[in-house]
Write an enzyme that holds these catalytic residues in place. Structure first.
Site, PDB file in Angstrom:
ATOM      1  NE  ARG A  51      -6.352  15.318  13.968  1.00 42.46           N
ATOM      2  CZ  ARG A  51      -5.594  16.390  14.138  1.00 42.46           C
ATOM      3  NH1 ARG A  51      -4.885  16.514  15.212  1.00 42.46           N
ATOM      4  NH2 ARG A  51      -5.545  17.352  13.233  1.00 42.46           N
ATOM      5  CB  THR A  52      -6.782  10.932   8.683  1.00 42.41           C
ATOM      6  OG1 THR A  52      -7.731  11.717   9.402  1.00 42.41           O
ATOM      7  CG2 THR A  52      -7.483   9.761   8.030  1.00 42.41           C
ATOM      8  NE  ARG A 101      -8.387  13.720   5.013  1.00 46.71           N
ATOM      9  CZ  ARG A 101      -8.298  14.197   6.258  1.00 46.71           C
ATOM     10  NH1 ARG A 101      -7.633  15.320   6.488  1.00 46.71           N
ATOM     11  NH2 ARG A 101      -8.847  13.551   7.259  1.00 46.71           N
ATOM     12  CG  HIS A 129     -13.226  11.768   8.225  1.00 39.96           C
ATOM     13  ND1 HIS A 129     -12.410  10.643   8.092  1.00 39.96           N
ATOM     14  CD2 HIS A 129     -12.433  12.742   8.734  1.00 39.96           C
ATOM     15  CE1 HIS A 129     -11.205  10.938   8.516  1.00 39.96           C
ATOM     16  NE2 HIS A 129     -11.186  12.208   8.908  1.00 39.96           N
TER      17      HIS A 129
HETATM   18  N1   CP Z   1      -9.620  14.406  12.347  1.00 39.87           N
HETATM   19  C1   CP Z   1      -8.956  14.510  11.193  1.00 39.87           C
HETATM   20  O1   CP Z   1      -9.424  14.080  10.123  1.00 39.87           O
HETATM   21  O2   CP Z   1      -7.755  15.129  11.310  1.00 39.87           O
HETATM   22  P1   CP Z   1      -6.708  15.353  10.135  1.00 39.87           P
HETATM   23  O3   CP Z   1      -7.340  16.316   9.150  1.00 39.87           O
HETATM   24  O4   CP Z   1      -5.474  15.906  10.776  1.00 39.87           O
HETATM   25  O5   CP Z   1      -6.475  14.028   9.464  1.00 39.87           O
END
Ligand code: CP
Length: 353
Positions: A51-52, A101, A129
């Site tokens: 997602r991110t 990240r 986050h």
């Molecule tokens: N919510 C979230 O951070 O998802 P991802 O780890 O897929 O980025």
């Protein structure tokens, strides 16, 4: 230079403005289609993400910009031993804004104080986050019409759940919010998160998901984070502590909003997905809109100042194995006094022990 490492790097006014922008983007996408023409976003992901990373990339493309970057540490020169500080200086030569990240807590902060472009923390270890919180805030606002006076159940891994830490920091700045912390004893919210909030919000703790189910306006489920455990036996014992199924929602408010930052493993049964209170897929869409608003905000706002390096006491050593200082030997260990009077590492926030 404005960077966003912690959600507290954004004022309430900035959050409210970004929510307005995100809603406007959803209604008038064409108005924003060329806003970042000629600009580049670098996505530096040293840890997996769906997602991110993809929502950041989609956000930049929908603003007319371009994207460069990597999706795992092994495909960058970090695998040859390059430091986060050097990486940030190098990427500043190629891009206009960074989303990072990293599994080590404090890594995006190290990037921010070394980069000459804005840095956005896209998740650092079990620490913060902030852009997930932007997605959460927009979802709560769209579903409930407000961000204050809410009873919020936070469920699961509150120790390592960085999304929870950032969400508490953000929502406690709005009046009258109450947090019900639901976790196994081993995964309780770290003291520093609660100490920072002080008396700005009310907290209640329980190990029982059902105890306050009829009171929640927001039910925020989280995954037990396998990757943060050093002892997998402990993970296996705790991993299915809370599983939300339709029968558990019978006494919940009819307008309750169920959120989850995702990915889910087993915490929400797929049978809940058809319940109109399930908002976690809308939340992922809202994440893209808020990341668009954040990119616009940071690129427009150039005060010419570098992201501040925190002052504090040196002469102590951070013993947190997940702090960025544990792998980057050149970093000076510095501690600042928290609101509780205890010394905390400026990178990972862990209390000096
Ligand atoms: N919510 C979230 O951070 O998802 P991802 O780890 O897929 O980025």
């Amino acid at each position: 230079m404005k960077s966003v490492i912690d959600i507290l790097d954004l004022s309430v006014e900035e959050l409210d403005d970004m929510i307005k922008t995100a809603i406007d983007i959803s209604k008038n996408p064409d108005k924003y289609a060329n806003k970042c023409k000629g600009k580049k976003l670098a996505t530096l992901f040293f840890e997996p993400s769906t997602r991110t990373r993809l929502s950041f990339e989609a956000a930049m493309y929908e603003l007319g910009g371009n994207v460069i970057g990597f999706s795992e540490a092994n495909s960058s020169s970090a695998s040859k031993g390059e430091s986060v500080a050097d990486t940030a200086k190098i990427v500043s030569c190629y891009a206009d804004i960074i989303a990072m990240r990293h599994p080590k807590e404090g890594a995006p902060y190290v990037a921010a104080i070394n980069a000459s472009i804005p840095v956005i923390n896209a998740g650092d270890g079990g620490h913060h986050h902030p852009t997930q919180t932007l997605a959460d805030l927009l979802t709560v606002y769209r579903e409930k019409g407000r961000l204050d006076g809410l009873t919020i159940g936070l469920v699961g891994d509150l120790k390592y759940g960085r999304t929870v830490h950032s969400l508490i920091n953000a929502m406690s700045r709005y009046e009258g919010n109450k947090f019900v912390l639901v976790s196994p004893r081993e995964l309780k919210l770290p003291d520093y998160v609660r100490n920072d909030v002080g008396n700005k919000a009310q907290f209640v703790e329980t190990t029982d998901l059902m105890e306050y189910m009829d009171k929640f306006d927001i039910l925020y489920m989280t995954r037990i984070q396998r990757e943060r455990f050093t002892d997998l036996d402990v993970y296996n014992r705790l991993k299915d502590s809370y599983i939300l199924t339709p029968d558990k929602l019978i006494n919940a408010k009819k307008d309750m909003c169920i959120l989850h930052p995702l990915p889910r493993v087993n915490e929400i049964s797929v049978k809940v997905d058809d319940d109109e209170r399930a908002c976690y897929f809308k939340q992922a869409l809202n994440g893209k809109l808020m990341r668009m608003a954040l990119i616009l905000h940071l690129l427009e706002l150039n005060d010419g100042k570098r992201f501040p390096k925190l002052d504090g006491e040196s002469g102590h050593v951070c013993k947190n194995p997940t702090c960025i200082t544990s792998t980057e030997q050149e970093l000076e260990h510095v501690f600042k006094k928290g609101k509780d009077g205890l010394l905390r590492c400026i990178y990972c926030d862990k209390t000096l022990s």
